[in-house]
Design an enzyme around this catalytic site. Structure first.
Site, PDB file in Angstrom:
ATOM      1  N   GLU A   1      -7.720   6.237  -1.687  1.00 21.78           N
ATOM      2  CA  GLU A   1      -6.728   7.068  -1.013  1.00 21.78           C
ATOM      3  C   GLU A   1      -6.888   8.557  -1.299  1.00 21.78           C
ATOM      4  O   GLU A   1      -6.058   9.190  -1.970  1.00 21.78           O
ATOM      5  CB  GLU A   1      -5.315   6.597  -1.370  1.00 21.78           C
ATOM      6  CG  GLU A   1      -5.038   5.169  -0.924  1.00 21.78           C
ATOM      7  CD  GLU A   1      -3.591   4.752  -1.069  1.00 21.78           C
ATOM      8  OE1 GLU A   1      -3.236   3.699  -0.519  1.00 21.78           O
ATOM      9  OE2 GLU A   1      -2.804   5.477  -1.724  1.00 21.78           O
TER      10      GLU A   1
ATOM     11  N   GLU B   1      -5.582  -2.637   0.968  1.00 19.66           N
ATOM     12  CA  GLU B   1      -4.201  -2.777   0.485  1.00 19.66           C
ATOM     13  C   GLU B   1      -3.287  -2.990   1.672  1.00 19.66           C
ATOM     14  O   GLU B   1      -3.387  -2.286   2.687  1.00 19.66           O
ATOM     15  CB  GLU B   1      -3.718  -1.533  -0.276  1.00 19.66           C
ATOM     16  CG  GLU B   1      -4.359  -1.284  -1.615  1.00 19.66           C
ATOM     17  CD  GLU B   1      -3.810  -0.039  -2.303  1.00 19.66           C
ATOM     18  OE1 GLU B   1      -2.648   0.355  -1.994  1.00 19.66           O
ATOM     19  OE2 GLU B   1      -4.531   0.542  -3.123  1.00 19.66           O
TER      20      GLU B   1
END
Length: 443
Positions: A169, A353
Site C-alpha cells: 500500500e 487484502e
C-alpha cells in the site's frame, strides 16, 4: 452451497485461497531483538493512536506462530501472506539481527511443513527509527536502504517463498502518512508527501532490480485501491473526484506500468517532486510478475474548496462496517477489470487484502460475525464476476487471520477471522473462520 456462496471447484486449479497479516500488527516488538520503528514513536505521541496503544506485545505471534499457522492450515487455506519487519531485521537500520532471520526461517519452514504456500511482503510500514531520523521516505537514499534490507531477507528465505511483494500500500506509506498525517510519521506537508510518493516507487523498483540480480523471481507490488463516486455532476465535484482517483488509484499503477504520473495529480504535486524525477521511471518500471490489489470500500467525493486537492468526503449511504466504511463489492469487480485492462495486462492479479472490521464479541465460547460472512460472500461473488469477464485473478487473501493492532485505531477495530482476547491472547475462531473452512472443503 456453502455459507460463503462458493465452492473451491468454481475457481481454477492452483487458485490461492489465503489469509494475511503484517508483522507489526501481530508479532510483538518486545521480542527477539526488534528495533524501534517510527510506529513506536508515533504511537508514543499523545493523540496519534486510540488509547495510545502500540505493537509492544500485539498478538504475541512471535511466540505463538505455530498455533497461528495451525489455524491457517485447519481452515483449509492454501496460502499465507505475511510480512517481514524491517525494524526487526535491521534494528538500527544497518546491522542485521540474526534472531530475526532465524524467526522468519522457522516461520517459512512451518508453513511448508503444513502445506501452506508462503507469500512474503517486505515492507508493511515499520520503518526503523534510525532511518526515519535520516528523513525516511522523504530521503532519496531510502531506495538503496530498502534494497539492502530486501536482499538481506530474501538471502535467507527467498529459496522457499512462492511470491514476494516489495511494498504494501504505497498510498498509505506516502500520502496517508505524509500529507494527511494519519499514519506514521504523521506529517502534513505537501513537499514531504510528493517526495514520499516518488521515493516509495523508486524503492520498489530498486529493490526489484536488486532481488532479480540475486536470482529471486515472482516479484510484485501491492496497491490499495479505493472505490469512489462523485456526489453530483457539477464540474468542481467531478474535478475533485478525478484528483482523488489520480492520487489514490492511478499514481502508483501508472508509474509502474506506464512510466508516467497522472496529470490530475501532477497539477498539485509536480512543484514539490525532487529534481530529475522523470529520469527515475526506468528504475520504477522494473518488470513485475504479478499485481496485488487490496480493496475494502469506497468514498463519496465532494469538492471541499480551499487549496489543492480540494477532496472531501460525504456521508455514507450504503451499509457500513465497524470502521464506518461503506460495503460496495461492485467496485472490486470494476477494479480487477480496470487494472488488468489499463495497466497490468495478462499478469496474474491477487486480491492481497479484503475484509471488514466488525463488532465482534466472544459469547459462550463462540464469536458470531454474520456481517463478515455476508461481506465475504458478496466480495467473493464480485471477484468471480470479474474472472468471468476475463480478469486474470490468481488468488484471494482474506484480511485478516487474527484480530490485531489496527494502527491509529489501536486494538478496537477487529478484522480477524479469529478472535483474540488481548488480555489472555487466547485465539477463538469466529463463525467466518468456520464458514471459510466449510467453503474450502466443498467442491
Amino acid at each position: 452451497m456453502s455459507k460463503l456462496g462458493f465452492t473451491r471447484a468454481e475457481f481454477p486449479e492452483g487458485f490461492a485461497f489465503g489469509t494475511a497479516t503484517s508483522a507489526y500488527q501481530i508479532e510483538g516488538v518486545k521480542f527477539g531483538g526488534c528495533g524501534e520503528s517510527h510506529w513506536d514513536t508515533f504511537a508514543a505521541t499523545p493523540g496519534n493512536v486510540e488509547r495510545a496503544e502500540d505493537g509492544w506485545i500485539a498478538c504475541d505471534h512471535y511466540n505463538r506462530w505455530e498455533e497461528d499457522l495451525d489455524l491457517i492450515r485447519d481452515a483449509g487455506f492454501d496460502a499465507y501472506r505475511f510480512s517481514t519487519s524491517w525494524a526487526r531485521v535491521m534494528p538500527d537500520g544497518e546491522s542485521v539481527n540474526g534472531e530475526a532471520l532465524d524467526f522468519y526461517d522457522r516461520l517459512v519452514d512451518g508453513m511448508l511443513a503444513r502445506g501452506i504456500r508462503p507469500f512474503a511482503t517486505l515492507y508493511h510500514w515499520d520503518l526503523p527509527s534510525a532511518l526515519a531520523d535520516k528523513g525516511g521516505w522523504t530521503n532519496r537514499d531510502v531506495a538503496a536502504w530498502f534494497a539492502d534490507y530486501s536482499r538481506t531477507v530474501m538471502a535467507r528465505i527467498g529459496d522457499r517463498v512462492e511470491a514476494t511483494a516489495t511494498i504494501n500500500e504505497p498510498w498509505c506509506v506516502a500520502w496517508l502518512s505524509h500529507f494527511m498525517g494519519i499514519h506514521a510519521p504523521g506529517l502534513r506537508d505537501i513537499r514531504a508527501a510528493a517526495r514520499a510518493m516518488h521515493h516509495v516507487l523508486l524503492a520498489h523498483g530498486t529493490a526489484t532490480q536488486a532481488l532479480r540480480a540475486e536470482g529471486i523471481d515472482n516479484i510484485g507490488i501491492v496497491t490499495n485501491l479505493e472505490g469512489s463516486d462523485p456526489v453530483d455532476d457539477r464540474p468542481e465535484t467531478l474535478a475533485a473526484h478525478a484528483r482523488n482517483h489520480a492520487i489514490y488509484n492511478e499514481w502508483f499503477l501508472s508509474a509502474v506500468f506506464k512510466g508516467e504520473y497522472p496529470e490530475a495529480a501532477l497539477e498539485g504535486l509536480e512543484p514539490h517532486l525532487p529534481t530529475g524525477w522523470q529520469e527515475d521511471f526506468a528504475t520504477i518500471q522494473a518488470p513485475v510478475d504479478w499485481l496485488g490489489i487490496n480493496y475494502y470500500s469506497r468514498h463519496r467525493i465532494v469538492n471541499a474548496g480551499g487549496p489543492w486537492p480540494q477532496i472531501g468526503y460525504a456521508d455514507a449511504v450504503e451499509e457500513t462496517t465497524a470502521f464506518g466504511w461503506e460495503v460496495t463489492p461492485h467496485h472490486l469487480t470494476n477494479f480487477l477489470l480496470w487494472a488488468s485492462r489499463e495497466y497490468s495486462g495478462d499478469l496474474p492479479i491477487h486480491i492481497t487484502e479484503n475484509g471488514m472490521a466488525g463488532h465482534d464479541y466472544l459469547l459462550d465460547g463462540e464469536v458470531p460475525d454474520p456481517q463478515r460472512i455476508k461481506y465475504l460472500r458478496d466480495h467473493f461473488a464480485a471477484a468471480k464476476a470479474a474472472m468471468d469477464q476475463g480478469a486474470p485473478l490468481a488468488g484471494y487473501f482474506v484480511w485478516s487471520l487474527l484480530d490485531n493492532y489496527e494502527w491509529a485505531h489501536g486494538y478496537d477495530k477487529r478484522f480477524g477471522l479469529v478472535h483474540v482476547d488481548f488480555d489472555t491472547l487466547e485465539r477463538t475462531p469466529k463463525a467466518s473462520w468456520h464458514a471459510m473452512k466449510e467453503a474450502l472443503k466443498s467442491g
